[in-house]
Design a protein around this motif. Structure first.
Motif, PDB file in Angstrom:
ATOM      1  N   GLU A   1      41.284 -69.437  26.120  1.00  0.00           N
ATOM      2  CA  GLU A   1      41.652 -69.166  24.729  1.00  0.00           C
ATOM      3  C   GLU A   1      42.446 -70.342  24.175  1.00  0.00           C
ATOM      4  N   LEU A   2      43.043 -70.184  23.017  1.00  0.00           N
ATOM      5  CA  LEU A   2      43.625 -71.306  22.283  1.00  0.00           C
ATOM      6  C   LEU A   2      44.730 -72.013  23.060  1.00  0.00           C
ATOM      7  N   MET A   3      45.620 -71.255  23.694  1.00  0.00           N
ATOM      8  CA  MET A   3      46.727 -71.887  24.416  1.00  0.00           C
ATOM      9  C   MET A   3      46.229 -72.634  25.638  1.00  0.00           C
ATOM     10  N   PHE A   4      45.231 -72.082  26.314  1.00  0.00           N
ATOM     11  CA  PHE A   4      44.646 -72.745  27.487  1.00  0.00           C
ATOM     12  C   PHE A   4      44.016 -74.065  27.068  1.00  0.00           C
ATOM     13  N   GLN A   5      43.275 -74.052  25.955  1.00  0.00           N
ATOM     14  CA  GLN A   5      42.634 -75.268  25.468  1.00  0.00           C
ATOM     15  C   GLN A   5      43.675 -76.298  25.036  1.00  0.00           C
ATOM     16  N   THR A   6      44.784 -75.838  24.497  1.00  0.00           N
ATOM     17  CA  THR A   6      45.868 -76.744  24.113  1.00  0.00           C
ATOM     18  C   THR A   6      46.412 -77.488  25.321  1.00  0.00           C
ATOM     19  N   GLN A   7      46.572 -76.774  26.419  1.00  0.00           N
ATOM     20  CA  GLN A   7      47.065 -77.396  27.648  1.00  0.00           C
ATOM     21  C   GLN A   7      46.072 -78.428  28.185  1.00  0.00           C
ATOM     22  N   LEU A   8      44.781 -78.161  28.014  1.00  0.00           N
ATOM     23  CA  LEU A   8      43.775 -79.149  28.415  1.00  0.00           C
ATOM     24  C   LEU A   8      43.898 -80.415  27.581  1.00  0.00           C
ATOM     25  N   VAL A   9      44.108 -80.258  26.282  1.00  0.00           N
ATOM     26  CA  VAL A   9      44.265 -81.416  25.403  1.00  0.00           C
ATOM     27  C   VAL A   9      45.516 -82.201  25.778  1.00  0.00           C
ATOM     28  N   GLN A  10      46.596 -81.503  26.080  1.00  0.00           N
ATOM     29  CA  GLN A  10      47.826 -82.182  26.497  1.00  0.00           C
ATOM     30  C   GLN A  10      47.599 -83.015  27.749  1.00  0.00           C
ATOM     31  N   SER A  11      46.899 -82.431  28.725  1.00  0.00           N
ATOM     32  CA  SER A  11      46.650 -83.133  29.983  1.00  0.00           C
ATOM     33  C   SER A  11      45.744 -84.335  29.790  1.00  0.00           C
ATOM     34  N   ALA A  12      44.749 -84.190  28.924  1.00  0.00           N
ATOM     35  CA  ALA A  12      43.761 -85.250  28.747  1.00  0.00           C
ATOM     36  C   ALA A  12      44.280 -86.405  27.899  1.00  0.00           C
ATOM     37  N   THR A  13      45.158 -86.118  26.921  1.00  0.00           N
ATOM     38  CA  THR A  13      45.613 -87.155  25.990  1.00  0.00           C
ATOM     39  C   THR A  13      46.993 -87.703  26.323  1.00  0.00           C
ATOM     40  N   TYR A  14      47.695 -87.053  27.280  1.00  0.00           N
ATOM     41  CA  TYR A  14      49.060 -87.449  27.638  1.00  0.00           C
ATOM     42  C   TYR A  14      50.007 -87.320  26.444  1.00  0.00           C
ATOM     43  N   LYS A  15      49.649 -86.442  25.514  1.00  0.00           N
ATOM     44  CA  LYS A  15      50.503 -86.165  24.363  1.00  0.00           C
ATOM     45  C   LYS A  15      50.896 -84.701  24.430  1.00  0.00           C
ATOM     46  N   GLY A  16      52.153 -84.414  24.148  1.00  0.00           N
ATOM     47  CA  GLY A  16      52.627 -83.048  24.309  1.00  0.00           C
ATOM     48  C   GLY A  16      52.902 -82.307  23.027  1.00  0.00           C
TER      49      GLY A  16
ATOM     50  N   ILE B   1      49.525 -78.590  16.298  1.00  0.00           N
ATOM     51  CA  ILE B   1      48.214 -78.181  15.787  1.00  0.00           C
ATOM     52  C   ILE B   1      47.941 -76.720  16.127  1.00  0.00           C
ATOM     53  N   THR B   2      48.255 -76.343  17.348  1.00  0.00           N
ATOM     54  CA  THR B   2      48.056 -74.946  17.773  1.00  0.00           C
ATOM     55  C   THR B   2      48.926 -74.000  16.961  1.00  0.00           C
ATOM     56  N   MET B   3      50.160 -74.396  16.719  1.00  0.00           N
ATOM     57  CA  MET B   3      51.068 -73.576  15.927  1.00  0.00           C
ATOM     58  C   MET B   3      50.518 -73.352  14.522  1.00  0.00           C
ATOM     59  N   MET B   4      49.969 -74.407  13.920  1.00  0.00           N
ATOM     60  CA  MET B   4      49.404 -74.285  12.582  1.00  0.00           C
ATOM     61  C   MET B   4      48.150 -73.411  12.582  1.00  0.00           C
ATOM     62  N   ILE B   5      47.342 -73.514  13.627  1.00  0.00           N
ATOM     63  CA  ILE B   5      46.140 -72.670  13.727  1.00  0.00           C
ATOM     64  C   ILE B   5      46.535 -71.202  13.805  1.00  0.00           C
ATOM     65  N   TYR B   6      47.526 -70.890  14.647  1.00  0.00           N
ATOM     66  CA  TYR B   6      47.990 -69.506  14.747  1.00  0.00           C
ATOM     67  C   TYR B   6      48.538 -69.018  13.401  1.00  0.00           C
ATOM     68  N   PHE B   7      49.265 -69.893  12.698  1.00  0.00           N
ATOM     69  CA  PHE B   7      49.809 -69.496  11.401  1.00  0.00           C
ATOM     70  C   PHE B   7      48.686 -69.180  10.415  1.00  0.00           C
ATOM     71  N   ILE B   8      47.656 -70.027  10.387  1.00  0.00           N
ATOM     72  CA  ILE B   8      46.527 -69.796   9.471  1.00  0.00           C
ATOM     73  C   ILE B   8      45.843 -68.471   9.800  1.00  0.00           C
ATOM     74  N   LEU B   9      45.645 -68.208  11.095  1.00  0.00           N
ATOM     75  CA  LEU B   9      44.991 -66.958  11.517  1.00  0.00           C
ATOM     76  C   LEU B   9      45.825 -65.743  11.137  1.00  0.00           C
ATOM     77  N   THR B  10      47.118 -65.790  11.433  1.00  0.00           N
ATOM     78  CA  THR B  10      47.970 -64.631  11.152  1.00  0.00           C
ATOM     79  C   THR B  10      48.182 -64.439   9.657  1.00  0.00           C
ATOM     80  N   PHE B  11      48.317 -65.549   8.909  1.00  0.00           N
ATOM     81  CA  PHE B  11      48.502 -65.435   7.457  1.00  0.00           C
ATOM     82  C   PHE B  11      47.249 -64.839   6.808  1.00  0.00           C
ATOM     83  N   THR B  12      46.081 -65.309   7.227  1.00  0.00           N
ATOM     84  CA  THR B  12      44.829 -64.758   6.694  1.00  0.00           C
ATOM     85  C   THR B  12      44.712 -63.278   7.007  1.00  0.00           C
ATOM     86  N   LEU B  13      45.035 -62.913   8.245  1.00  0.00           N
ATOM     87  CA  LEU B  13      44.964 -61.517   8.661  1.00  0.00           C
ATOM     88  C   LEU B  13      45.946 -60.658   7.864  1.00  0.00           C
ATOM     89  N   SER B  14      47.156 -61.156   7.638  1.00  0.00           N
ATOM     90  CA  SER B  14      48.150 -60.388   6.883  1.00  0.00           C
ATOM     91  C   SER B  14      47.710 -60.170   5.433  1.00  0.00           C
TER      92      SER B  14
END
Length: 501
Positions: free
Chosen positions: A453-468, A474-487
């Motif tokens: 899921e989203l958090m797992f994929q985020t960890q893959l991106v962190q490992s692959a790009t060496y950026k934390g 980006i993940t935080m903003m995606i969750y915000f967009i999803l929750t705001f739309t749902l609300s």
């Protein structure tokens, strides 16, 4: 008295679940055609044949440990690389089966091995006397010192292990390095996390003064980040080299692995071929990789997050309705079952429930996928909370309305369906919406069992790009967009219900 009644009912309900593994083992033993032979021993010694019949070798690893094992992007898809990945590929080839990699947190690997979710661990695991009590090891194929990874700005202040007295040192949970900190650095504060990439993020944000890790991994991070520095800890090593870990007694599979390792060591493939290959992956990705180029990873994570949320909401609402009615029932047995279910699920952490379903029930149902296990656990947890929300909504309707409906000739079912429930739903809609939004965010917990899921994929991106930090933002903003739309959607239906009444 009611408390003890509920407690007794809970014990009665959970006892059969706890007894399932024991009964299954007993059934296996009793079904042996030869009473003089231990059937478990026969099955274990036949492990290599079992792998060949299955056609797959399932390897567990924590793929955030370059150059041992890590992830890269190839044609938009995740690819596992590293010298241990090359090793298990060679092992699978020698056995004549297909390789399947399960990526999960390091501290979950031993549990996964013991419960049969994986066949072997290949994750930079050192041989220790403690681990030998629960697993068997292959011959060693690599060894190295432990290095401190620090911020380059601290290189003049932190020069040896004693420099960390009174400071905070991080290490990956369950690793040899975490044990070394507690034993050999008593004046330092040791803190652990499941993911090495998270520790490096903490180091760069000065949450840690240093991170203790394997030498090869520390050098890999330094090579890809000019703000980091690494040096030999020179701490005493109380463990053996790196080896593959197998379930106790898997002698035939271990012998096959040792034959592969012997050939690898004789040809020195790790140092001459596989580590240079891993280094090339890291160098090329350092030059051309950006976080935004991994948009497919985030998109895939969103897809799985929505699947988990939608399915869990459906079954959670269904379970919640059933157990709410059971709790309101005058039948004491049904009422007690509902109380036990609700109190137990609300009284235990969701992460523990997820791991129990996957590793506990999954040990009985070997084919239980991680995604399904996550959906089951999240649905059960949600059902307990929804049950209380629905119960409160039903009880908020004055009893006089039900009596008036009955006096007009409506049956009990009709009264509940057309009078009580519509009003109750209107009253509990905000609470249900809040539970739905919480469920969307809590779906990130299933990453602990390897669901992509989203958090797992985020960890893959962190490992692959060496950026934390950037992938997290980006993940935080995606969750915000999803929750705001749902609300907004929930608020639209809430207004419709107000106008309807």
């Amino acid at each position: 008295m009611k408390f003890f009644k509920h407690l007794l009912m809970l014990i009665i309900i959970t006892f059969p679940i706890l007894c399932v593994p024991v009964s299954a083992l007993a059934a296996t033993e009793s079904s042996s055609p030869n009473s003089s032979t231990n059937p478990a021993q026969v099955a274990i010694n036949d492990s290599l044949q079992r792998i060949k019949q299955k056609g797959t070798l399932v390897v567990g690893m924590s793929a955030d440990y370059p150059p041992y094992e890590f992830t890269t992007k190839e044609h938009g898809k995740t690819k596992y690389v590293g010298f241990e990945v090359s090793l298990v590929k060679q092992l699978a080839k020698d056995i004549g089966v297909k390789l399947v990699i399960k990526n999960m947190d390091f501290d979950s690997l031993l549990v996964a091995l013991e419960t049969g979710k994986i066949d072997v661990i290949a994750s930079g695991m050192n041989i220790t006397s403690e681990r030998k009590k629960s697993v068997d090891f292959s011959d060693t194929y690599y060894s190295g010192d432990s290095y401190f990874l620090i911020n380059k700005s601290d290189k003049d202040k932190l020069v040896n292990a004693k420099s960390f007295n009174g400071k905070t040192v991080g290490a990956q949970n369950g690793t040899l390095q975490s044990t070394m900190i507690s034993k050999d650095m008593p004046q330092a504060t040791g803190k652990g996390l499941a993911k090495l990439s998270s520790l490096v993020i903490g180091l760069q944000s000065h949450k840690y003064d240093g991170v203790l890790m394997d030498a090869a991994t520390a050098k890999a991070y330094v090579a890809n980040n000019s703000n980091l520095y690494a040096f030999n800890s020179k701490l005493p090593v109380t463990a053996g080299g790196i080896a593959l870990a197998f379930p106790k007694g898997d002698t035939s599979l271990i012998n096959a692995a040792n034959q592969t390792i012997k050939k690898v060591n004789q040809e020195d493939l790790i140092n001459k071929k596989w580590i240079p290959e891993a280094s090339q992956y890291m160098k090329s990705y350092k030059k051309q990789n950006t976080v935004l180029s991994y948009w497919r990873y985030f998109a895939k994570g969103v897809g799985y997050t929505l699947i988990i949320t939608i399915v869990s909401v459906f079954f959670g609402f269904l379970l919640g309705t059933i157990f709410a009615l059971m709790r309101l029932s005058k039948n004491k047995f049904l009422h007690s079952i509902a109380v036990c279910y609700i109190e137990f699920l609300r009284g235990t952490p969701m992460m523990v429930q997820i791991m129990f379903v996957y590793f506990g029930i999954g040990a009985i149902i070997q084919s239980l996928p991680a995604l399904l296990a996550g959906i089951i656990a999240v649905s059960l947890n949600s059902g307990a909370y929804v049950a209380e929300i629905i119960r409160s909504g039903i009880q908020s309707i004055p009893a006089g309305q039900a009596e008036a409906a009955r006096s007009l000739g409506m049956s009990k079912d009709e009264t509940f369906r057309y009078v009580v429930m519509p009003q109750a739903l209107k009253n509990i809609w905000p609470a249900l919406g809040n539970e739905l939004i919480t469920l969307l965010k809590d779906s990130s917990l299933v990453s602990v069992i390897g669901v992509t899921e989203l958090m797992f994929q985020t960890q893959l991106v962190q490992s692959a790009t060496y950026k934390g930090v950037l992938p997290l933002f980006i993940t935080m903003m995606i969750y915000f967009i999803l929750t705001f739309t749902l609300s907004r959607i929930l608020f639209y239906f809430e207004r419709r219900m107000k106008h309807a009444h």
